[in-house]
Structures are given as structure tokens and as C-alpha cells.
Design an enzyme around this catalytic site. Structure first.
Site, PDB file in Angstrom:
ATOM      1  N   LYS A  44      27.929  -1.043  39.308  1.00 57.90           N
ATOM      2  CA  LYS A  44      28.547  -1.312  40.612  1.00 57.90           C
ATOM      3  C   LYS A  44      28.333  -2.761  41.033  1.00 57.90           C
ATOM      4  O   LYS A  44      29.271  -3.448  41.446  1.00 57.90           O
ATOM      5  CB  LYS A  44      27.988  -0.337  41.645  1.00 57.90           C
ATOM      6  CG  LYS A  44      28.773  -0.303  42.948  1.00 57.90           C
ATOM      7  CD  LYS A  44      28.223  -1.303  43.931  1.00 57.90           C
ATOM      8  CE  LYS A  44      29.004  -1.247  45.229  1.00 57.90           C
ATOM      9  NZ  LYS A  44      28.509  -2.243  46.185  1.00 57.90           N
ATOM     10  N   ASP A  61      31.399   2.736  44.651  1.00 54.10           N
ATOM     11  CA  ASP A  61      30.182   3.108  45.361  1.00 54.10           C
ATOM     12  C   ASP A  61      30.368   4.508  45.929  1.00 54.10           C
ATOM     13  O   ASP A  61      31.366   5.169  45.664  1.00 54.10           O
ATOM     14  CB  ASP A  61      29.878   2.103  46.482  1.00 54.10           C
ATOM     15  CG  ASP A  61      31.064   1.926  47.409  1.00 54.10           C
ATOM     16  OD1 ASP A  61      31.723   2.926  47.730  1.00 54.10           O
ATOM     17  OD2 ASP A  61      31.341   0.792  47.816  1.00 54.10           O
TER      18      ASP A  61
END
Length: 272
Positions: free
Chosen positions: A211, A230
Site C-alpha cells: 500500500k 487501503d
DNA sequence: GGCCAGGAGGCCT
DNA sequence: AGGCCTCATGGC
């Protein structure tokens, strides 16, 4: 449609003011891609690449015409109309997000500052990340007058210890920052790498996973194929695109992500 | 009005 | 699968 956008666009030396849609400044600056900006009344402020910048929404268009660095920072040479047109054709929901919030830009931010910001972002909230970045600047950056400081370069952080970073409030992320300083030269090598290679290189830094590396590549290197996933984006995908892959938005996944995320935040009253 | 869990735009072991 | 710095937030 299948080729990469920057190759298929007609060459334009320079967009004029009239060719651009008004930038959605609030969505662009406060929807998670940058931790550098503040807004007091109508005035947006930040230190960008070592230089204090401030403007009102009204002033920005003409400022962009005069200021090459800001022109680049706000990504004014990219054809957003084309990208938004293509994304709008994907499905009605995304179209509605784009209609409501046009035009969000993907900033071209400093890679180092972006790396630090997103390392600090894990298990953290935007207000605290902003505060941390500010304290880092005040402690180790260059004073620019009027209480402003540049964001510290890796060299300026070279001697900083984990304990000192904890004292600033970095918490368990402090050793990650120390490692990022030590490996900061990786950032200079990204340009020559494919998205996949670049992501692997970034993930060799402690505290940088899938991420965080996606965010760095999208918000500093303009790699629009990245789609940072996310917890919120996972919810959004599950709700609106169950079973679908982000490649649905190719080759503008990153821009789609910004629109979907901003729309979700707006619906749930968590703007800014 | 205070107290106190659970959670916050992940990653590591 | 759990823990992690820290702290603003909401539920008692």
C-alpha cells in the site's frame, strides 16, 4: 485505448489557461495524497520543494501560468479531460463521482517527502501525520522565515536517531524512518524501473509494503496504473465493484482511486 | 463531565 | 493471526 496514454496523446507544447478545467483544489490537496498543505480561511499554504507557497483558489490559475514549478506540481501538462472522459465511460457510478468532484489532480510531489509521509501514515490519521511532518521540518529542516521550514532532506536526517524520532511522536514508525534515510538513494533509481520493479525496490525499505509503495509511486512518480488499496478502498470496491479488479479502470487506476475515495469520504462526512 | 476501550488511509514477526 | 506508538473520538 490499449496503448499508454502519454504515448497516444497528441503532442501539445503547453496548455493555456482556457483549456483547463478549474482544479478541485480541496479534493486535490486534502484527500490524502499530500500532508504538506493547510488552509486558513481562503488561503492555501505549504512549503513545496523548499519554497513557501500560498494562494487563494481564485489566484491559483494565474499563478500556475507564471510558476513553472507549481505548473508541474499540479500536473498541468497531463490531459485530464481525456482521462476523465475515459473513466466516465467505465460505469455510471464512477461517472457520477467525476461529475461531482472534477477536476482532481494527481500531484507530482517530492519522492522523499512522499515516502516519509506514507511511512508515517500506517495505523495513523491525517491530522497526526500532518503534525509529525511539521515537527520533522521544524526540528531538522531549513528555516525559511515566518515560522516556515523546508522538509528535511535525507542528508539532514542522516544523524537523527530512532529515539529522537520517537520523541517527535513517530512511535513504532521511528525505526522505519531511520531505514528509509539509509536507503534513500533508491528513490533516485525509480525512474528507470517498471511499476513492478519500482514497487519491489521501494518495499526493500522497512515499513514500506504494497500500500505505501503504491502511494509513493502514484503521488510522487505519477504512476497512474497504481491503485493503493487501503481499508477504505477495499470497502468501496466490495460495495460498488464486487468481484472486479482495479484493472477495470486501466490505464488510469490511480485517478479513479482518488475519485472513488473522495466520493466515499464526502458521503460519510469526513472531508478534509 | 470524566473514563476507557477500540480504532486510525499497514507492516512486521 | 497479533501487536504496535499515540491520541482524538465515541460510548458508557
Amino acid at each position: 485505448m490499449l496503448s499508454m496514454p502519454r504515448l497516444s496523446f497528441p503532442v501539445r507544447l503547453r496548455y493555456t489557461l482556457s483549456m483547463q478545467k478549474a482544479i478541485n483544489i480541496d479534493a486535490t490537496l486534502f484527500c490524502g495524497q499530500s500532508f504538506a498543505w493547510s488552509k486558513e480561511g481562503e488561503v492555501y499554504r505549504a512549503v513545496i520543494d523548499g519554497r513557501p507557497v500560498s494562494f487563494t483558489g481564485e489566484e491559483l490559475p494565474s499563478l500556475l501560468e507564471q510558476d513553472r514549478a507549481l505548473w508541474r506540481y499540479f500536473d498541468c501538462s497531463f490531459d485530464y479531460e481525456e482521462a476523465e472522459e475515459q473513466l466516465s465511460a467505465v460505469d455510471p457510478y464512477l461517472r457520477s463521482c467525476i461529475v461531482s468532484f472534477a477536476s482532481v489532480r494527481i500531484l507530482r510531489q517530492d519522492p522523499w517527502e512522499t515516502t516519509v509521509g506514507f511511512i508515517l501514515s500506517q495505523n495513523n490519521n491525517i491530522a497526526r501525520i500532518r503534525g509529525l511532518c511539521r515537527r520533522l521540518s521544524e526540528a531538522y529542516g531549513r528555516p525559511l522565515g515566518e515560522g516556515l521550514y523546508s522538509f528535511p532532506r535525507p542528508e539532514e536526517l542522516a544523524a537523527v536517531t530512532e529515539e529522537e524520532l520517537r520523541a517527535l511522536g513517530a512511535g513504532f514508525r521511528a525505526p522505519y524512518l531511520v531505514d528509509a534515510v539509509a536507503k534513500s538513494r533508491i528513490l533516485g533509481e525509480i525512474a528507470a524501473l517498471s511499476d513492478r520493479e519500482a514497487q519491489e525496490a521501494l518495499m526493500s525499505i522497512d515499513g514500506v509494503g504494497v500500500k505505501v509503495s503504491s502511494c509513493i509511486l502514484l503521488f510522487a512518480y505519477h504512476r497512474l496504473r497504481l491503485f493503493p488499496l487501503d481499508v477504505w478502498m477495499k470497502r468501496i470496491m466490495a460495495e460498488h465493484y464486487p468481484g472486479r479488479d482495479p484493472a477495470l479502470f486501466a490505464p488510469y487506476e490511480g485517478l479513479a482511486q482518488q475519485y472513488l475515495f473522495h466520493a466515499y469520504r464526502s458521503e460519510h462526512g469526513r472531508n478534509g
